[in-house]
Design a protein around this motif. Structure first.
Motif: not given
Length: 795
Positions: A574-582, A625-638, A640-644
């Motif tokens: 079984a292989y996990w595909y590294e890209e997806g979307y929201i 990547a777009e979702f991570q930019r949203y986290l960095d802008k609107w949830h910077s105090n928390e 949050l890192n999507f990839y980690k």
């Protein structure tokens, strides 16, 4: 006398006073006018030159004479023509070609004679008129003198005529740029050549200025070439791969390192890298397929719907395959459909003794696994959990113990064969049947089957299931014990108590899902006695609704990911595909309005009918990547890192789902099958992910530019790890010249986005021990899969 008579000769000195405002005697004006007329007649008589008339018909050997007035008329016409053409001849140069035409010499003679006489007549007095006439007659009688004068003044006359601009266009069709000037051919040349010379000179000057830096670069390049010559082919490939890893980009191939290769050499190198990728994957399944030296007829068929055009397009680059939609199942070598075809799978090759071959295919026993885990360092365990961050991309596809051996192998077909013989790999010559579905895929794709399988696995491994799945109850009716447990749990919950009721079978794409906020609504649905067309009763999944989801711009969303399962040579990987979307919803989240599907259900099959579909995001899709930019802008105090924080958990949940069905999905070990699965996750306000469902027939429609980038690359990567591994591209001598451009000119190993997460040779023994004392659930094993197909307008 009228006023008009006074304006006949306005420039005459005698009557210039007539235009003064002072009064004048009319008789004086009349006398002045008469005197002017008389004086004019006298001037004409003095200037008149009498030339003997020459008849038009000439004798055979007699040269025709041209009268002087006609010659003057021609000269005036040439002067006017020259003035008109001066604008066209400003940017040109002229070249002169002399002619000996007799007619032109006569014209020169007459013109010279006229100019000479005119000059003398204007400077002489009236009493010398008769004398000049006599001289003129003498000149006519003595041609030798006239010829002497003409020869002396010929050069002077030619130059005067050139400066005067007396030109005549000749032969406009044959000689477009040639002019006739008094017996001379003149050709104009534009200054294009001069401009090109100037531009060349400027470029040469720039080259001289940069010659020093170019020489330095050339010297460095020559030194690097000399170093490469002393390197072995293995080191060359190693250096190239290391350089490319530093600038790894998806589906790009840089020719910098191969600039010294010819087109044929480049083709051979890329084809060899293609065979190397296939060899790596096949060796991990204990087999190897040698590239064919003869092109055999391979037929495939693509079923309708779910963007079947994409599958056909990807096969165009595999020219050794032939599309045949009308072929029988017995004639086909590969079939792609939305749901599995049992008639075709019955024709596939079975393992002779699947359970014994499973035991032999395991590379380690349970005791060996324990030993290796003891020696593993925490650092290596931590590194294995990362996605896409490896020292070498080969580590994505193979187990750790084989990395060094496969990295050091020489890249050639002969070396691959020697490795296969040395390690007792199975040499496969012909693969007859391949399908894009696994035999019992419903253990993952069916909602109630997935729930029961994961529940069993989490119980055996002593993990909390509802940390990764929402609270779920599977019931068959109101008398079911599970329903009684649900009612007790429902009564204990306070505040908003919203649940989702899903059909347990035959559902996909959000069909049949109902959001309920009261026990009465749920009881009304469950109490109905319904039967499927196959005679089986309806069952239901009552699942807790995530009432406080993590929102994106006040709207609900879910996460779509992919994984691939291959069943090659009796080994499941079984292989996990590294890209997806929201996938986002079209309207803002409101927990009070549970009837609005455009708020609560993010399935594209539902959202595409909303008026706000695509209003906020193109196709309601977001990249990670777009979702991570949203986290960095609107949830910077928390912080949050999507990839980690989130991404590793998605992988872990997927791996647990695969392990929970390993002993069920391929009981008879069909030799050559694979399948792409789609996963849907949601996250709550605490950034905790939950697996919602797994789809055996994920949507492949390209509804947005983001999907146009992700989905074709994902399917192409899956084909390289499955179909191409079983039936590789032919040997290089077999490729027709007009097909070589179809070879994938990308770094296939580095651009592979699938990462190995499950290998039967490493993980199966532990699972066998885990499930050794467990009996299979007959109800789930006999369950039919969902018969849900996507329709496509293009098919």
């Amino acid at each position: 006398m009228q006023r008009e008579d006074l304006t006949i000769f306005p420039n005459t000195p005698q009557i210039q006073s007539l235009f003064n405002p002072t009064p004048i005697n009319p008789m004086t004006a009349f006398v002045a006018r008469s005197c002017y007329k008389y004086n004019q007649l006298q001037r004409n008589k003095q200037q008149r030159i009498v030339i003997q008339h020459i008849p038009q018909k000439q004798r055979p050997n007699e040269v025709r004479q041209i009268s002087l007035p006609r010659a003057l008329q021609a000269i005036k016409k040439q002067q006017l023509e020259s003035l008109r053409r001066q604008s066209h001849q400003k940017d040109g140069t002229v070249s002169l070609v002399f002619s000996d035409v007799k007619q032109e010499e006569l014209i020169l003679q007459k013109i010279d004679k006229f100019q000479y006489l005119q000059h003398k007549l204007q400077t002489s007095n009236d009493d010398l008129v008769d004398e000049r006439k006599v001289n003129l007659n003498e000149l006519k009688k003595s041609p030798s003198k006239l010829k002497h004068i003409i020869e002396n003044d010929k050069t002077k006359t030619i130059l005067q005529n050139i400066l005067g601009g007396m030109q005549q266009k000749i032969d406009e069709v044959a000689h477009e740029n040639h002019m006739r000037i008094m017996g001379m051919q003149i050709k104009s040349f534009k200054l294009q050549e001069q401009q090109s010379i100037r531009s060349k000179a400027m470029s040469q000057e720039k080259d001289r200025e940069t010659s020093k830096s170019y020489a330095e670069k050339r010297e460095l390049y020559s030194r690097s070439v000399q170093k490469r010559r002393h390197q072995s082919p293995q080191n060359k490939m190693k250096n190239i791969s290391q350089q490319n890893m530093k600038t790894n980009q998806n589906f790009r191939f840089s020719l910098t390192d191969y600039s010294s290769l010819s087109r044929e050499q480049l083709f051979q190198m890329k084809l060899l890298s293609y065979h190397y990728l296939i060899f790596i994957v096949s060796s991990q399944s204990n087999f190897y397929v040698q590239p064919s030296e003869n092109v055999t007829e391979l037929k495939f068929k693509v079923g309708k719907g779910n963007n079947s055009l994409l599958i056909k397009e990807l096969f165009k680059s595999r020219w050794w395959w032939n599309l045949n939609q009308d072929a029988d199942n017995k004639e086909l070598n590969f079939i792609w459909t939305q749901i599995k075809v049992p008639q075709y799978m019955n024709l596939q090759e079975w393992s002779i003794d699947p359970f014994i071959s499973r035991q032999k295919s395991l590379s380690q026993t349970s005791t060996d696994l324990k030993k290796t885990r003891r020696h593993q360092s925490p650092k290596s365990n931590k590194q294995s959990q990362k996605f896409g961050k490896f020292d070498d991309p080969i580590q994505k596809l193979i187990i750790e113990q084989d990395v060094n051996q496969l990295k050091s192998i020489e890249k050639s077909i002969q070396s691959f064969i020697k490795y296969a013989e040395k390690n007792d790999l199975k040499i496969i010559e012909n693969v007859n049947k391949i399908h894009n579905h696994i035999e019992r895929n419903y253990h993952l794709g069916n909602k109630k089957a997935m729930f029961h399988n994961m529940k069993k696995y989490y119980e055996l491994t002593k993990q909390e299931l509802f940390l990764h799945l929402p609270m779920t109850f599977h019931i068959s009716g109101i008398k079911d014990k599970q329903y009684q447990q649900f009612m007790e749990y429902f009564k204990q919950k306070k505040g908003n108590n919203i649940w989702i009721v899903k059909p347990g079978e035959f559902t996909n794409r959000g069909n049949g899902i109902i959001v309920c906020q009261s026990l009465a609504e749920i009881h009304k649905i469950v109490s109905k006695r319904q039967v499927h067309p196959n005679g089986k009763p309806f069952t239901y999944l009552i699942q807790k609704y995530i009432e406080k989801p993590f929102l994106y711009n006040k709207r609900k969303f879910d996460i779509r990911c992919y994984f691939l399962i291959t069943q090659l040579n009796n080994i499941i990987r079984a292989y996990w595909y590294e890209e997806g979307y929201i996938r986002t919803s079209s309207e803002e989240f409101d927990i009070k309005d549970v009837s609005n599907q455009y708020v609560h259900l993010t399935n594209d099959a539902i959202q595409k009918y909303s008026e706000a579909y695509g209003k906020y995001e193109n196709g309601n899709k977001l990249s990670f990547a777009e979702f991570q930019r949203y986290l960095d802008k609107w949830h910077s105090n928390e912080h949050l890192n999507f990839y980690k924080d989130l991404y590793p958990q998605l992988k872990m949940i997927t791996l647990n789902a695969i392990k929970s069905v390993y002993h069920k999905i391929e009981p008879y070990k069909r030799n050559y099958n694979f399948e792409i699965f789609g996963l849907d996750f949601m996250i709550d306000e605490k950034f905790q992910p939950y697996l919602i469902e797994i789809n055996t027939n994920p949507c492949l429609e390209l509804s947005s530019p983001l999907l146009g980038r992700i989905i074709p690359a994902m399917v192409e990567n899956a084909f390289r790890l499955s179909i191409d591994t079983l039936i590789p591209p032919p040997e290089q001598s077999t490729w027709p010249p007009n097909k070589k451009h179809l070879l994938f000119y990308d770094n296939m190993l580095e651009n592979n986005r699938f990462q190995l997460i499950f290998d039967e040779r490493e993980d199966a023994q532990e699972l066998k021990v885990l499930y050794s004392n467990q009996s299979n659930d007959d109800q789930i094993d006999e369950m039919d899969e969902e018969e849900e197909e996507y329709q496509s307008d293009d098919d």
